[in-house]
Write a protein that holds these residues in place. Sequence first.
Motif, short mmCIF file in Angstrom:
data_model
loop_
_atom_site.label_atom_id
_atom_site.label_comp_id
_atom_site.label_asym_id
_atom_site.label_seq_id
_atom_site.Cartn_x
_atom_site.Cartn_y
_atom_site.Cartn_z
N LEU A 95 0.83 -1.20 0.00
CA LEU A 95 0.00 0.00 0.00
C LEU A 95 0.86 1.26 0.00
CD1 LEU A 95 -2.93 0.99 0.05
CD2 LEU A 95 -2.77 1.07 2.54
N ASP A 96 1.94 1.23 0.77
CA ASP A 96 2.83 2.39 0.81
C ASP A 96 3.49 2.61 -0.55
OD1 ASP A 96 4.28 4.31 2.80
OD2 ASP A 96 5.88 3.48 1.56
N VAL A 109 -4.26 11.97 -4.39
CA VAL A 109 -4.75 10.63 -4.12
C VAL A 109 -5.80 10.65 -3.02
CG1 VAL A 109 -4.11 8.27 -3.46
CG2 VAL A 109 -2.51 9.68 -4.79
N VAL A 110 -6.87 9.92 -3.25
CA VAL A 110 -7.90 9.72 -2.22
C VAL A 110 -8.10 8.21 -2.04
CG1 VAL A 110 -10.24 10.19 -1.45
CG2 VAL A 110 -9.06 11.84 -2.92
N THR A 111 -8.09 7.77 -0.81
CA THR A 111 -8.35 6.36 -0.52
C THR A 111 -9.45 6.26 0.53
OG1 THR A 111 -7.29 4.24 -0.03
CG2 THR A 111 -6.59 6.13 1.30
N VAL A 145 -0.27 5.14 6.23
CA VAL A 145 0.09 5.53 4.86
C VAL A 145 -0.49 6.90 4.53
CG1 VAL A 145 -0.20 4.94 2.42
CG2 VAL A 145 0.38 3.16 4.08
N VAL A 146 -1.72 7.15 4.95
CA VAL A 146 -2.36 8.46 4.72
C VAL A 146 -1.56 9.56 5.39
CG1 VAL A 146 -4.38 9.85 5.33
CG2 VAL A 146 -4.69 7.59 4.33
N GLY A 150 0.36 12.28 3.28
CA GLY A 150 -0.47 13.48 3.31
C GLY A 150 -1.61 13.45 2.30
N ILE A 151 -2.19 12.28 2.08
CA ILE A 151 -3.27 12.17 1.11
C ILE A 151 -4.63 12.27 1.81
CG2 ILE A 151 -1.86 10.77 -0.42
CD1 ILE A 151 -3.55 8.33 0.50
#
Length: 274
Positions: A95-96, A109-111, A145-146, A150-151
């Motif tokens: 994921l990273d 990026v948006v998750t 990860v977020v 900084g996503i």
Amino acid sequence: MAKTVRSLVVLGDSTTVGVGDPVPGGWRGVGPLLAAALPHARYLNVSFTGARVTSVRHEQLAKALSARPDAAVLLVGMNDTLRSDFDARRLHLDLDAIVGALVSAGAAVVTVRFHDHSRVFRLPAALRRALRARIAELNGIIDAVVRRHGIECVDLDSMEGAYSLDTWAVDRLHPSESGHRRLAAAFAERLARAGCDVPGRVSLVCTGGLKVTPLHHVGWLVVKGIPWLWRRGRDLVPYAATITYRSWAGLPEPPRYVVDAEEAVATSTTASTG
């Protein structure tokens, strides 16, 4: 000044394929609904059903990067929580690497972080506890990860209507048309927060989808639901049995993967060189 999105890519599993939002000829779903709010954007959806995080890294990411995305939506991980070979550290590395590559390419990026799916799809108590534990591990990784990149992130647990029945399709595994619209609207809002120009809006009014009748519900349960529960249940039984035994014996639940500062650095180094 807000950035014009000229290329939008969508990566992930059956949810981003659009499963649960049937239209004549196939599925629609969150991707096209979001793309309609970005009229200047080329739209590419590289997702496929059954995808896991490693699938996105090794089978979808290169295609997504070739589109030179200004914005990217990533929704994946639930399939990992349902498998016996769940490996939280490997999942973190993958994921990273995915998010890092998209951010480095200049994409906003948006998750998502996931809801308690056992509140939507009813499971036996032991399987419910096992699934909740897996989702907690997955969300911890997503949070790390977020923060590191900084996503933006949509928290499905707190999204309005997340646990309403009309948000879910007949299978209770995928969003309905209403659910896909809510999700697309949430993605549009987060892209705007990330500095993207989002000229259109995602309507929450359902229109154009195929009507689902009670007969569809019964048919799905017999043809798909029970076999699916049997397959996934068998996969999770050993883990669920461990949790049940520890509870009966007064032992703590199996240790979960926890991302600390040292692990995050190690993950970053491995992802960038792997």
